[in-house]
Design a protein around this motif. Structure first.
Motif, PDB file in Angstrom:
ATOM      1  N   VAL A 241      38.399  41.971  27.179  1.00  0.00           N
ATOM      2  CA  VAL A 241      39.479  41.058  27.530  1.00  0.00           C
ATOM      3  C   VAL A 241      39.003  39.660  27.165  1.00  0.00           C
ATOM      4  O   VAL A 241      38.062  39.134  27.767  1.00  0.00           O
ATOM      5  CB  VAL A 241      39.833  41.150  29.025  1.00  0.00           C
ATOM      6  CG1 VAL A 241      40.827  40.065  29.413  1.00  0.00           C
ATOM      7  CG2 VAL A 241      40.405  42.528  29.342  1.00  0.00           C
ATOM      8  N   THR A 243      39.014  35.623  26.754  1.00  0.00           N
ATOM      9  CA  THR A 243      39.455  34.481  27.543  1.00  0.00           C
ATOM     10  C   THR A 243      39.273  33.207  26.743  1.00  0.00           C
ATOM     11  O   THR A 243      38.312  33.082  25.959  1.00  0.00           O
ATOM     12  CB  THR A 243      38.666  34.389  28.867  1.00  0.00           C
ATOM     13  OG1 THR A 243      39.047  33.206  29.568  1.00  0.00           O
ATOM     14  CG2 THR A 243      37.161  34.371  28.626  1.00  0.00           C
ATOM     15  N   SER A 259      32.246  47.135  38.268  1.00  0.00           N
ATOM     16  CA  SER A 259      33.636  47.548  38.117  1.00  0.00           C
ATOM     17  C   SER A 259      33.741  48.992  37.638  1.00  0.00           C
ATOM     18  O   SER A 259      34.666  49.719  38.031  1.00  0.00           O
ATOM     19  CB  SER A 259      34.350  46.614  37.141  1.00  0.00           C
ATOM     20  OG  SER A 259      34.207  45.273  37.533  1.00  0.00           O
ATOM     21  N   LYS A 275      39.104  49.357  30.985  1.00  0.00           N
ATOM     22  CA  LYS A 275      39.925  48.153  30.859  1.00  0.00           C
ATOM     23  C   LYS A 275      39.833  47.301  32.128  1.00  0.00           C
ATOM     24  O   LYS A 275      39.849  46.058  32.062  1.00  0.00           O
ATOM     25  CB  LYS A 275      41.363  48.542  30.535  1.00  0.00           C
ATOM     26  CG  LYS A 275      41.517  49.101  29.122  1.00  0.00           C
ATOM     27  CD  LYS A 275      42.958  49.331  28.732  1.00  0.00           C
ATOM     28  CE  LYS A 275      43.556  50.548  29.366  1.00  0.00           C
ATOM     29  NZ  LYS A 275      44.897  50.877  28.793  1.00  0.00           N
ATOM     30  N   PHE A 276      39.724  47.954  33.261  1.00  0.00           N
ATOM     31  CA  PHE A 276      39.532  47.241  34.520  1.00  0.00           C
ATOM     32  C   PHE A 276      38.217  46.471  34.511  1.00  0.00           C
ATOM     33  O   PHE A 276      38.160  45.281  34.871  1.00  0.00           O
ATOM     34  CB  PHE A 276      39.554  48.252  35.673  1.00  0.00           C
ATOM     35  CG  PHE A 276      39.154  47.707  37.012  1.00  0.00           C
ATOM     36  CD1 PHE A 276      40.002  46.900  37.740  1.00  0.00           C
ATOM     37  CD2 PHE A 276      37.917  48.031  37.563  1.00  0.00           C
ATOM     38  CE1 PHE A 276      39.642  46.415  38.993  1.00  0.00           C
ATOM     39  CE2 PHE A 276      37.541  47.558  38.807  1.00  0.00           C
ATOM     40  CZ  PHE A 276      38.406  46.743  39.525  1.00  0.00           C
ATOM     41  N   THR A 279      38.372  43.461  32.373  1.00  0.00           N
ATOM     42  CA  THR A 279      39.163  42.403  32.998  1.00  0.00           C
ATOM     43  C   THR A 279      38.340  41.634  34.019  1.00  0.00           C
ATOM     44  O   THR A 279      38.366  40.406  34.062  1.00  0.00           O
ATOM     45  CB  THR A 279      40.413  43.001  33.674  1.00  0.00           C
ATOM     46  OG1 THR A 279      41.147  43.780  32.728  1.00  0.00           O
ATOM     47  CG2 THR A 279      41.312  41.903  34.222  1.00  0.00           C
ATOM     48  N   SER A 282      35.909  39.291  32.423  1.00  0.00           N
ATOM     49  CA  SER A 282      36.534  38.117  31.817  1.00  0.00           C
ATOM     50  C   SER A 282      36.627  36.944  32.790  1.00  0.00           C
ATOM     51  O   SER A 282      36.677  35.785  32.370  1.00  0.00           O
ATOM     52  CB  SER A 282      37.925  38.463  31.282  1.00  0.00           C
ATOM     53  OG  SER A 282      38.882  38.610  32.322  1.00  0.00           O
ATOM     54  N   VAL A 300      42.714  40.428  39.539  1.00  0.00           N
ATOM     55  CA  VAL A 300      42.396  41.363  38.465  1.00  0.00           C
ATOM     56  C   VAL A 300      43.649  42.121  38.024  1.00  0.00           C
ATOM     57  O   VAL A 300      43.912  42.272  36.815  1.00  0.00           O
ATOM     58  CB  VAL A 300      41.305  42.355  38.916  1.00  0.00           C
ATOM     59  CG1 VAL A 300      41.048  43.395  37.819  1.00  0.00           C
ATOM     60  CG2 VAL A 300      40.014  41.623  39.252  1.00  0.00           C
ATOM     61  N   ARG A 303      45.914  39.868  35.800  1.00  0.00           N
ATOM     62  CA  ARG A 303      45.415  39.673  34.436  1.00  0.00           C
ATOM     63  C   ARG A 303      45.448  40.985  33.661  1.00  0.00           C
ATOM     64  O   ARG A 303      45.763  40.991  32.463  1.00  0.00           O
ATOM     65  CB  ARG A 303      44.000  39.089  34.464  1.00  0.00           C
ATOM     66  CG  ARG A 303      43.436  38.805  33.079  1.00  0.00           C
ATOM     67  CD  ARG A 303      42.135  38.044  33.117  1.00  0.00           C
ATOM     68  NE  ARG A 303      42.312  36.673  33.609  1.00  0.00           N
ATOM     69  CZ  ARG A 303      41.344  35.753  33.599  1.00  0.00           C
ATOM     70  NH1 ARG A 303      40.140  36.056  33.115  1.00  0.00           N
ATOM     71  NH2 ARG A 303      41.575  34.542  34.070  1.00  0.00           N
ATOM     72  N   TYR A 304      45.127  42.073  34.302  1.00  0.00           N
ATOM     73  CA  TYR A 304      45.174  43.395  33.659  1.00  0.00           C
ATOM     74  C   TYR A 304      46.586  43.665  33.129  1.00  0.00           C
ATOM     75  O   TYR A 304      46.770  44.080  31.978  1.00  0.00           O
ATOM     76  CB  TYR A 304      44.765  44.453  34.684  1.00  0.00           C
ATOM     77  CG  TYR A 304      44.691  45.866  34.177  1.00  0.00           C
ATOM     78  CD1 TYR A 304      43.460  46.458  33.890  1.00  0.00           C
ATOM     79  CD2 TYR A 304      45.835  46.651  34.019  1.00  0.00           C
ATOM     80  CE1 TYR A 304      43.373  47.775  33.455  1.00  0.00           C
ATOM     81  CE2 TYR A 304      45.761  47.962  33.577  1.00  0.00           C
ATOM     82  CZ  TYR A 304      44.533  48.511  33.295  1.00  0.00           C
ATOM     83  OH  TYR A 304      44.462  49.819  32.863  1.00  0.00           O
ATOM     84  N   TYR A 307      47.468  41.329  30.174  1.00  0.00           N
ATOM     85  CA  TYR A 307      46.706  41.556  28.946  1.00  0.00           C
ATOM     86  C   TYR A 307      47.038  42.907  28.309  1.00  0.00           C
ATOM     87  O   TYR A 307      47.229  42.995  27.103  1.00  0.00           O
ATOM     88  CB  TYR A 307      45.208  41.470  29.243  1.00  0.00           C
ATOM     89  CG  TYR A 307      44.353  41.295  28.008  1.00  0.00           C
ATOM     90  CD1 TYR A 307      44.102  40.019  27.491  1.00  0.00           C
ATOM     91  CD2 TYR A 307      43.813  42.386  27.352  1.00  0.00           C
ATOM     92  CE1 TYR A 307      43.338  39.846  26.343  1.00  0.00           C
ATOM     93  CE2 TYR A 307      43.042  42.221  26.203  1.00  0.00           C
ATOM     94  CZ  TYR A 307      42.808  40.958  25.710  1.00  0.00           C
ATOM     95  OH  TYR A 307      42.052  40.787  24.558  1.00  0.00           O
TER      96      TYR A 307
END
Length: 314
Positions: A241, A243, A259, A275-276, A279, A282, A300, A303-304, A307
């Motif tokens: 992800v 930024t 995570s 993907k989590f 995120t 990021s 989170v 943004r998840y 994105y």
């Protein structure tokens, strides 16, 4: 300590000094730092195992921490900081009169870096006792540096108890004990450089071959290139992800590892977990230090969704 979902253990240096310059110096060269002087003087809370515990607790996991530290862990405010995040510190041993370690992280504008550390009380760990009662009661365990008798005892105790076990980081530094760590691990999480080093030291052909040595999942982070997830079914590539407000990558890998454990403990599929984790990482790179911009689940999830154009399913 009963009821913990994740126990994070390991001891390295717990304080970070972050020093950025436009380019790393050549031999004998002096270069100016490219950062606010206030940040140069700032002492950041760190250590891989504590970073993981802090992130996991912020994400809602009932988390415990195991390490041995000096009494500056309390006088610096670090202990109070972790308690405020909800980390159970019953597994932390404070040795009166001892000093905890410091790491000095140097990096340039392209994020090339090196680190020098004074380990303090963490330098000699042969006589340390693991908090075994807490380890075997938690649902999962993740071990980080240093990879020696202390963390080896922890992961083997968790494996005997049938817990989910994970290794975060430079397990190649365990030397001849590396094979024992790998045999006790369900999950192995490495950076691209750490994976290459381990594959070379073990005389393997590729990172996927690590699956033959114990782990059932090998996760390799590759910065802005995302991550690779090796399982017996094959390899899955997942994106990073990106930024626009990148400041400092210190601690991003630990936040990713925390995570990953969060997703797996909650039973999420690999794709969502990866993907989590990307995120969460990021957020960490948007501020100086490992634990200064830790997001909660609401931030989170937002943004998840923005994105990846999909919802994060609890």
């Amino acid at each position: 300590m009963s009821g913990l979902e994740l126990f994070s253990i390991g001891s390295w240096s717990i304080f970070d000094h972050l020093l950025r310059m436009k380019r790393l110096p050549a031999e004998g060269e002096t270069v100016p730092l490219d950062m606010p002087i206030e940040e140069m003087e700032r002492l950041h809370f760190g250590d891989c195992s504590a970073n993981i515990a802090a992130v996991a607790a912020r994400l809602g996991l009932r988390t415990g921490l195991g390490m041995v530290v000096g009494d500056d862990f309390e006088t610096s405010g670090y202990g109070a900081h972790l308690q405020a995040l909800g980390v159970d510190l019953s597994g932390v041993e404070i040795r009166p009169g001892a000093r905890s370690g410091h790491s000095f992280n140097f990096f340039d504008a392209e994020n090339r870096s090196f680190c020098v550390s004074h380990l303090g009380v963490a330098e000699k760990q042969d006589d340390w006792r693991i908090p075994e009662a807490a380890i075997v009661q938690a649902r999962a365990l993740v071990v980080s540096e240093m990879f020696g008798p202390y963390t080896l005892g922890a992961i083997e105790a968790a494996r005997r108890a049938g817990r989910l076990t994970a290794i975060n980081g430079m397990v190649a530094s365990a030397g001849q004990s590396a094979s024992r760590f790998l045999a006790a691990a369900d999950i192995l999480i490495l950076s691209r450089g750490e994976a290459a080093d381990l594959v070379k030291r073990l005389a393997l052909d590729a990172a996927g071959d690590l699956l033959d040595l114990g782990p059932r999942l090998v996760v390799i982070t590759e910065g802005s290139d995302g991550s690779r997830w090796h399982r017996c079914e094959g390899e899955t590539r997942l994106p990073a992800v990106r930024t626009e407000s990148f400041v400092d990558s210190t601690g991003a890998g630990d936040s990713f590892a925390a995570s990953v454990m969060c997703g797996l403990i909650r039973g999420w599929p690999i794709e969502q977990t990866g993907k989590f984790a990307a995120t969460v990482a990021s957020f960490v790179v948007e501020a100086w230090g490992c634990q200064t911009n830790l997001p909660d689940m609401d931030r989170v999830a937002l943004r998840y969704r923005n994105y990846f154009k999909e919802n994060l399913i609890p």
